[in-house]
Design an enzyme around this catalytic site. Structure first.
Site, PDB file in Angstrom:
ATOM      1  N   ASP A  16       6.462   2.632  13.098  1.00 28.11           N
ATOM      2  CA  ASP A  16       5.662   3.858  13.029  1.00 28.11           C
ATOM      3  C   ASP A  16       4.460   3.675  13.947  1.00 28.11           C
ATOM      4  O   ASP A  16       4.036   2.551  14.218  1.00 28.11           O
ATOM      5  CB  ASP A  16       5.263   4.223  11.591  1.00 28.11           C
ATOM      6  CG  ASP A  16       4.148   3.357  11.028  1.00 28.11           C
ATOM      7  OD1 ASP A  16       3.757   2.362  11.672  1.00 28.11           O
ATOM      8  OD2 ASP A  16       3.666   3.665   9.931  1.00 28.11           O
ATOM      9  N   ASP A  31       8.152  -1.146   5.113  1.00 26.27           N
ATOM     10  CA  ASP A  31       6.884  -1.636   4.546  1.00 26.27           C
ATOM     11  C   ASP A  31       6.219  -0.521   3.737  1.00 26.27           C
ATOM     12  O   ASP A  31       4.991  -0.441   3.646  1.00 26.27           O
ATOM     13  CB  ASP A  31       5.954  -2.137   5.649  1.00 26.27           C
ATOM     14  CG  ASP A  31       4.819  -3.019   5.115  1.00 26.27           C
ATOM     15  OD1 ASP A  31       4.892  -3.454   3.947  1.00 26.27           O
ATOM     16  OD2 ASP A  31       3.846  -3.248   5.859  1.00 26.27           O
ATOM     17  N   ASN A  76       1.972  -7.371  13.378  1.00 23.13           N
ATOM     18  CA  ASN A  76       0.982  -7.008  12.359  1.00 23.13           C
ATOM     19  C   ASN A  76       0.630  -8.211  11.494  1.00 23.13           C
ATOM     20  O   ASN A  76       1.497  -8.987  11.086  1.00 23.13           O
ATOM     21  CB  ASN A  76       1.519  -5.869  11.480  1.00 23.13           C
ATOM     22  CG  ASN A  76       1.760  -4.607  12.277  1.00 23.13           C
ATOM     23  OD1 ASN A  76       2.884  -4.168  12.457  1.00 23.13           O
ATOM     24  ND2 ASN A  76       0.686  -4.020  12.784  1.00 23.13           N
TER      25      ASN A  76
END
Length: 372
Positions: free
Chosen positions: A238, A264, A209
């Site tokens: 997730d 996060d 990410n």
């Protein structure tokens, strides 16, 4: 509370028995006969979290930080690092000084600066206007602002994009002062990433990410980070951040000893859909997905580390033992948190009790059962 006989995950394997606790420490594990029910895991260690339960860790407010820590502790995260998002130097200084007493008293394990020394091209939910090249004078002030009376440092980790001017010197500086330099929010090439690792980087901030995507001719940072045994890789487990197949690939490639689960999480973790704040950004949460208002840019998560642990098992095919290691022992090792992360004699008595279906039963922190 503990089952009569549970499967206790220890560094030496799974033991059928019960815990022995003296005060706030583990004294050992008593092996017992009988059919075990449920799991007893070491308390979770979350090194990348912005808030939860309606409370922020990113705004530098001590009362809010205590609320966030209590929320996550009741979900099994007994050790928590406050992650601050990119901001001005003055804000980060003030927030560090405000949170320092919470590190001193054990409410928090430390502070992580997720920026501002990151790439504007891969900034995600960070405000572009405050991004800047790494500055050793700033870092020196921040580290000193987090210095505790006993000499320990509250500043534990700093995310840096290695392609920025001055980044390699900053990474080397942090490494020499016992602060973990993490590579993240980066548009670096493979070679620039490798240079950052050679300079002393030890971790990847939420691998995949906010990073340049992998391409077979221009591989970018991801394979450089995955392939190097000097790097611990954060995974936001997730299905919003990563496809389950990507999770499985990362776990199987990096292996649990070098992979850590992180939440996060932002303020909305554990709450209903609605409008929240992350740093200076207004965040919309719809169906549990947090995005910068009016965009499709992901703005943290709404999961806890318990959710991440279960996703690693249920969605990515990991064993309970492997997922437990990634949620506890590996993050503790990364930050040098020697008193947590394992059910082992002498460590803090932090434990998460789950039933056979991995539903939360109870949480022990520092030898005391928490109200859930």
């Amino acid at each position: 509370m503990l089952p009569a006989v549970g499967r206790i995950v220890t560094p030496d394997g799974v033991v059928n028995g019960t815990l022995i606790v003296e005060g706030d420490r583990f004294e050992g594990v008593l092996e017992r006969e009988g059919a075990p029910t449920g799991w007893v895991l070491p308390g979770f260690v979350d090194v990348h979290c912005h808030g939860g339960g309606g409370f922020s860790l990113a705004n530098g407010d001590p009362d809010s930080a205590r609320g966030a820590a209590a929320f996550h502790a009741a979900k099994g995260t007994t050790t928590l690092v406050a992650s601050l998002v990119s901001s001005t130097h003055e804000f980060l200084l003030g927030a560090t000084r405000a949170l320092r007493p919470l590190v001193a008293d054990g409410t928090l394990a430390g502070v992580h600066y997720e920026g501002p020394y990151i790439s504007a091209a891969k900034c995600g939910a960070h405000v572009v206007e405050v991004l800047r090249d790494p500055d050793i004078a700033e870092l020196t002030e921040l580290i000193e602002a987090g210095r505790l009376d006993d000499g320990r440092g509250a500043v534990k980790m700093v995310t840096v994009a290695p392609e920025l001017d001055g980044a390699l010197a900053a990474i080397e500086f942090l490494d020499q002062r016992g602060v973990v330099p993490a590579i993240g929010h980066t548009n670096a090439s493979y070679e620039q990433t490798a240079a950052g690792i050679d300079a002393g980087a030890q971790a990847a901030t939420h691998l995949f990410n906010a990073m340049r995507a992998f391409n077979h001719r221009e591989p970018g940072p991801i394979p450089a980070l995955l392939d190097d045994e000097r790097i611990f890789s954060e995974i936001v487990a997730d299905p919003v951040h990563l496809h389950p197949g990507t999770m499985r690939f990362a776990f199987d490639t990096s292996l649990p000893a070098w992979t850590l689960l992180v939440s996060d999480a932002m303020d909305a973790a554990g709450l209903a859909d609605g409008t929240y704040m992350l740093g200076r950004h207004e965040v919309e949460v719809l169906d549990g997905v947090a995005t910068v208002a009016g965009t499709d840019v992901i703005a943290g998560s709404t999961i806890t580390l318990l959710d991440a642990f279960r996703n690693a098992v249920r969605l990515a095919g990991q064993s309970v033992e492997a997922a437990s290691q990634m949620a506890s022992a590996t993050p503790a090792e990364l930050l040098g948190l020697h008193e947590v992360g394992a059910i082992e004699t002498g460590k803090f008595a932090d434990a998460v009790v789950l039933d056979d279906d991995l539903n939360l039963v109870s949480v022990m922190r520092r030898g005391a059962w928490l109200a859930l």
